[in-house]
Design an enzyme around this catalytic site. Structure first.
Site, PDB file in Angstrom:
ATOM      1  N   GLU A 224       2.482   0.019 -36.466  1.00  0.00           N
ATOM      2  CA  GLU A 224       1.764   0.600 -37.608  1.00  0.00           C
ATOM      3  C   GLU A 224       0.899   1.803 -37.220  1.00  0.00           C
ATOM      4  O   GLU A 224       0.971   2.844 -37.885  1.00  0.00           O
ATOM      5  CB  GLU A 224       0.925  -0.484 -38.302  1.00  0.00           C
TER       6      GLU A 224
ATOM      7  N   ASP B  14      -7.909   0.824 -39.011  1.00  0.00           N
ATOM      8  CA  ASP B  14      -7.197   0.267 -40.164  1.00  0.00           C
ATOM      9  C   ASP B  14      -8.000  -0.887 -40.763  1.00  0.00           C
ATOM     10  O   ASP B  14      -8.034  -1.986 -40.198  1.00  0.00           O
ATOM     11  CB  ASP B  14      -5.803  -0.194 -39.694  1.00  0.00           C
TER      12      ASP B  14
ATOM     13  N   LYS C 220       2.626 -12.837 -43.576  1.00  0.00           N
ATOM     14  CA  LYS C 220       2.693 -12.121 -42.303  1.00  0.00           C
ATOM     15  C   LYS C 220       1.950 -12.855 -41.189  1.00  0.00           C
ATOM     16  O   LYS C 220       2.315 -12.779 -40.021  1.00  0.00           O
ATOM     17  CB  LYS C 220       2.084 -10.738 -42.510  1.00  0.00           C
TER      18      LYS C 220
ATOM     19  N   ASP D 100       6.406  -0.595 -45.086  1.00  0.00           N
ATOM     20  CA  ASP D 100       5.164  -1.172 -44.575  1.00  0.00           C
ATOM     21  C   ASP D 100       5.069  -2.574 -45.162  1.00  0.00           C
ATOM     22  O   ASP D 100       4.792  -2.747 -46.347  1.00  0.00           O
ATOM     23  CB  ASP D 100       3.986  -0.290 -45.034  1.00  0.00           C
TER      24      ASP D 100
HETATM   25  P1  ADP Z   1      -3.610  -4.741 -46.294  1.00  0.00           P
HETATM   26  O1  ADP Z   1      -3.178  -3.690 -45.351  1.00  0.00           O
HETATM   27  O2  ADP Z   1      -4.484  -5.799 -45.677  1.00  0.00           O
HETATM   28  O3  ADP Z   1      -2.473  -5.322 -47.046  1.00  0.00           O
HETATM   29  P2  ADP Z   1      -4.737  -2.643 -47.987  1.00  0.00           P
HETATM   30  O4  ADP Z   1      -4.688  -1.631 -46.940  1.00  0.00           O
HETATM   31  O5  ADP Z   1      -3.841  -2.497 -49.155  1.00  0.00           O
HETATM   32  O6  ADP Z   1      -4.599  -4.109 -47.421  1.00  0.00           O
HETATM   33  O7  ADP Z   1      -6.243  -2.708 -48.516  1.00  0.00           O
HETATM   34  C1  ADP Z   1      -6.670  -3.530 -49.549  1.00  0.00           C
HETATM   35  C2  ADP Z   1      -8.183  -3.407 -49.689  1.00  0.00           C
HETATM   36  O8  ADP Z   1      -8.525  -2.052 -50.018  1.00  0.00           O
HETATM   37  C3  ADP Z   1      -8.786  -4.291 -50.765  1.00  0.00           C
HETATM   38  O9  ADP Z   1      -9.916  -4.968 -50.267  1.00  0.00           O
HETATM   39  C4  ADP Z   1      -9.189  -3.279 -51.830  1.00  0.00           C
HETATM   40  O10 ADP Z   1     -10.347  -3.720 -52.578  1.00  0.00           O
HETATM   41  C5  ADP Z   1      -9.535  -2.082 -51.013  1.00  0.00           C
HETATM   42  N1  ADP Z   1      -9.494  -0.866 -51.810  1.00  0.00           N
HETATM   43  C6  ADP Z   1      -8.475  -0.411 -52.590  1.00  0.00           C
HETATM   44  N2  ADP Z   1      -8.830   0.715 -53.206  1.00  0.00           N
HETATM   45  C7  ADP Z   1     -10.094   1.007 -52.827  1.00  0.00           C
HETATM   46  C8  ADP Z   1     -11.004   2.051 -53.130  1.00  0.00           C
HETATM   47  N3  ADP Z   1     -10.688   3.011 -53.987  1.00  0.00           N
HETATM   48  N4  ADP Z   1     -12.206   2.018 -52.524  1.00  0.00           N
HETATM   49  C9  ADP Z   1     -12.544   1.027 -51.677  1.00  0.00           C
HETATM   50  N5  ADP Z   1     -11.735   0.016 -51.372  1.00  0.00           N
HETATM   51  C10 ADP Z   1     -10.514  -0.006 -51.917  1.00  0.00           C
HETATM   52 MG    MG Z   2      -2.175  -2.399 -44.150  1.00  0.00          MG
END
Ligand code: ADP
Ligand code: MG
Length: 651
Positions: A214, A240, A117, A25
């Site tokens: 995805e 998502d 990206k 991913d």
């Molecule tokens: P991306 O797909 O954009 O790379 P992610 O799917 O990894 O991002 O998501 C990152 C986001 O998820 C951040 O804003 C982070 O603060 C939030 N996040 C991570 N853990 C938690 C949690 N336990 N509760 C709420 N939000 C969370």
């Molecule tokens: Mg993501």
């Protein structure tokens, strides 16, 4: 049942050694790699800690350590999608990846590349979002980012991230056991963005088995593809909400094929916005008007930790500027409502695009770190009137689904359905009159190959331009040009005699190859479609919507163009005939024919289908008579004295 089993020659060292395939991913903010081991999909962690808050980092702040423990995320598995390009004290290139790069962001924001990206497969024209980088390169190609190490291309930067993940996997798995990888991409990625991703993976030394959407990967992780025996189509919503982006897709699973019915989203809406909303609220509570940059960064971090902690506990304390604020779930819900409402209006629009009602949806899948928030889960459950699937870690679900797919592709598993995806937009080529002939229509399961015969339009034509297009409209000017090439060396023949076979082949990644062959002579030409810049998400959407919106108008335009082409054919055939047999006509007949020709030519300049058709009819009265004369003459010659009339009467 597994339809596509890809046998990779020369990959496995020993014939019976277990072979592994990776699921990657490649995320906007974080990336990860997973693999199926002992039948279980699992994310591969970093042996060397990626995590700032763990072990040897003595001067690190305790808060983040606590937060990491509270949220229970193994941050060693999540690689921040960040690459730092700098020079060391001796002026040698120093490249840092992941959290090590992230640590440089404050100090060197211009050459610590985040969210690469968003640049993949895009031209400068497409890049409308804010970023701190100096971009170099021509306007209509993918730009590079200027760094102290020189200009770095987005493909190259992504490949550094991919290589890091690949190396991680190599450390975790037996030597030479990795056969290849499935890389996930957003459903709305176009050909250019997909090609850029594939190039990056190949540059990292990965054998790309497949690029996978995805949302499809998320659905696979939940086994939503093993309902293949189901008689009815299944519709799934994949919601998502990541760090900086929001994507929602509606997938239809029908007879073993995932079809993307609709996609939508926001390129600037995610967990970061939730953090900002909390900061805004905190400022208000504390009666603060302005924060300097350092204070703001501190507030943001505190907000983020509070938000993440609230996913596990009902109540947290937010410590900022020596003050303590209390934040509970209900309060948090109210604060972020404005952002969640936005995601819901996108969901509703996407549902309309897919022409589905709430009760047509069998499952809702949650993806992205932000869906850990109870408030998000609640809103989604309310709108779709069902409990969303969230038992699989939403950070990992896409990588896990990719790993399951990868494992199937190398033939390790025969579970699950056919691993098919579909073309997002129709593909075709330009024909006479600026019309598009569609060879592969939108939502066709891939891989696919379609062949169609075309012919020459003019006598003695020795070359043919093959212009490849993508889109739902009937006219070339309304579609997107993907590329063109010329098939030369066609032997001179009468118009309509050459047999030109054009083949469109879309491989399992959605990449297109077009070839053309003149069958009598065997001359052959082909291109791989590798556009240098991509369609933006909104462009893809527009092309799709235009297809629906202009269906009527297109039908009319197609009719008009076809009418005109027919008329021109008529005129050209007549001109050829006159060159040879004008002598057969009386002066009067010639004048009539001439007048009808002129009349049709004038009508052709208008866009009045009816008028053109009438003019063709008029011309035909005279040209048919002329054709009869010519036929008589030829038959005369052939049958030595027998008139056509006599001959046909005698039958
Ligand atoms: P991306 O797909 O954009 O790379 P992610 O799917 O990894 O991002 O998501 C990152 C986001 O998820 C951040 O804003 C982070 O603060 C939030 N996040 C991570 N853990 C938690 C949690 N336990 N509760 C709420 N939000 C969370
Ligand atoms: Mg993501």
């Amino acid at each position: 049942m597994s339809l596509l089993q890809i046998a990779e020659p020369n990959q496995s060292a020993k014939p019976h050694a277990h072979r592994f395939a990776l699921g990657i991913d490649l995320g906007t903010t974080r990336s990860l790699v997973a693999v199926v081991r002992s039948g279980e999909p699992q994310v591969i962690g970093d042996k060397v800690s990626e995590c700032q808050s763990s072990d040897n980092n003595t001067n690190d702040n305790d808060d983040s350590q606590i937060a990491n423990q509270v949220k229970g995320i193994d941050c060693q598995k999540l690689l921040p999608s960040v690459v730092y390009f700098g020079l060391d004290d001796n002026g040698n290139p120093e490249t840092l990846v992941g959290s090590h790069a992230e640590a440089m962001a404050e100090q060197a924001p211009n050459h610590t590349v985040r969210s690469v990206k968003r640049f993949m497969g895009r031209s400068i024209k497409d890049i409308k979002f804010n970023h701190p980088y100096e971009l170099v390169g021509d306007v209509d190609v993918m730009p590079s980012i200027q760094t102290p190490q020189g200009a770095k291309n987005p493909v190259e930067i992504s490949s550094i991230l991919l290589k890091h993940l690949y190396d991680r996997a190599k450390l975790a798995l037996p030597d030479n056991s990795i056969v290849g990888a499935v890389i996930t991409v957003p459903a709305y990625f176009d050909e250019a963005q997909r090609q850029a991703t594939r190039d990056a993976a190949e540059l990292a030394g990965l054998n790309v088995l497949r690029l996978l959407n995805e949302p499809t990967a998320a659905a696979v992780a939940y086994g939503l593809d093993s309902d293949a025996h189901l008689e009815h189509d299944q519709n799934y919503v994949i919601y998502d909400l990541g760090g900086g982006t929001f994507d929602v897709s509606i997938l239809r699973f029908s007879q073993g094929v995932f079809e993307v019915l609709a996609t939508g989203g926001h390129t600037a809406l995610g967990g970061d916005d939730l953090d900002r909303l909390i900061v805004k609220w905190a400022k208000k509570q504390l009666n603060i008007e302005i924060l300097d940059d350092t204070e703001y960064a501190h507030f943001l971090l505190a907000a983020r930790q509070a938000k993440e902690a609230l996913s596990d506990v009902d109540y947290v304390e937010l410590k900022v500027l020596d003050q303590t604020l209390e934040l509970d779930r209900a309060n948090f819900e109210a604060i972020i409502k404005i952002a969640l409402d936005k995601t819901m209006s996108v969901c509703k629009r996407v549902m309309r695009d897919a022409k589905l009602e709430i009760n047509d949806i069998q499952n809702v899948v949650l993806v992205g770190g932000s869906t850990r928030s109870y408030a998000v889960q609640k809103v989604v459950a309310d709108v779709f009137q069902q409990e969303p699937l969230c038992t699989i870690n939403p950070d990992e679900v896409v990588a896990l689904g990719a790993a399951i797919t990868a494992n199937q592709l190398i033939g390790n598993s025969t579970d699950g359905a056919l691993l098919l995806d579909v073309t997002p937009l129709s593909l075709g080529l330009e024909t006479m009159g600026g019309l598009v002939e569609r060879l592969i229509s939108r939502n066709t399961a891939i891989p696919v190959a379609r062949r169609q015969e075309f012919t020459t339009y003019q006598d003695g034509q020795t070359a043919m331009l093959i212009h490849v297009l993508q889109g739902e409209r009937d006219l070339v000017e309304h579609c997107r040009s993907l590329g063109r090439f010329v098939l030369r060396g066609i032997p001179p023949m009468t118009a309509g005699q050459a047999r030109i076979e054009v083949t469109f082949q879309v491989d399992a990644d959605g990449l297109l190859m077009v070839s053309a062959k003149e069958t009598t002579s065997g001359v052959h030409a082909q291109i791989d479609i590798k556009p240098s810049y991509g369609l933006s998400e909104s462009d893809t959407e527009r092309l799709l919507l235009d297809g629906y919106k202009f269906a009527e108008e297109d039908k009319h335009l197609r009719h008009l163009h076809e009418t005109k082409i027919e008329a021109q054919r008529e005129l050209e055939a007549l001109e050829q005939a006159l060159k040879v047999d004008a002598i057969l006509l009386t002066t009067e007949q010639f004048a009539d024919l001439n007048q009808a020709t002129v009349y049709l030519t004038t009508q052709l300049a208008t866009d009045d289908i009816q008028a053109i058709e009438n003019a063709v009819e008029k011309l035909k009265i005279h040209s048919d008579a002329f054709a009869a004369l010519r036929m008589n003459q030829h038959i005369d010659q052939a049958l030595k004295g027998t008139k056509l009339n006599d001959w046909s009467n005698s039958n």
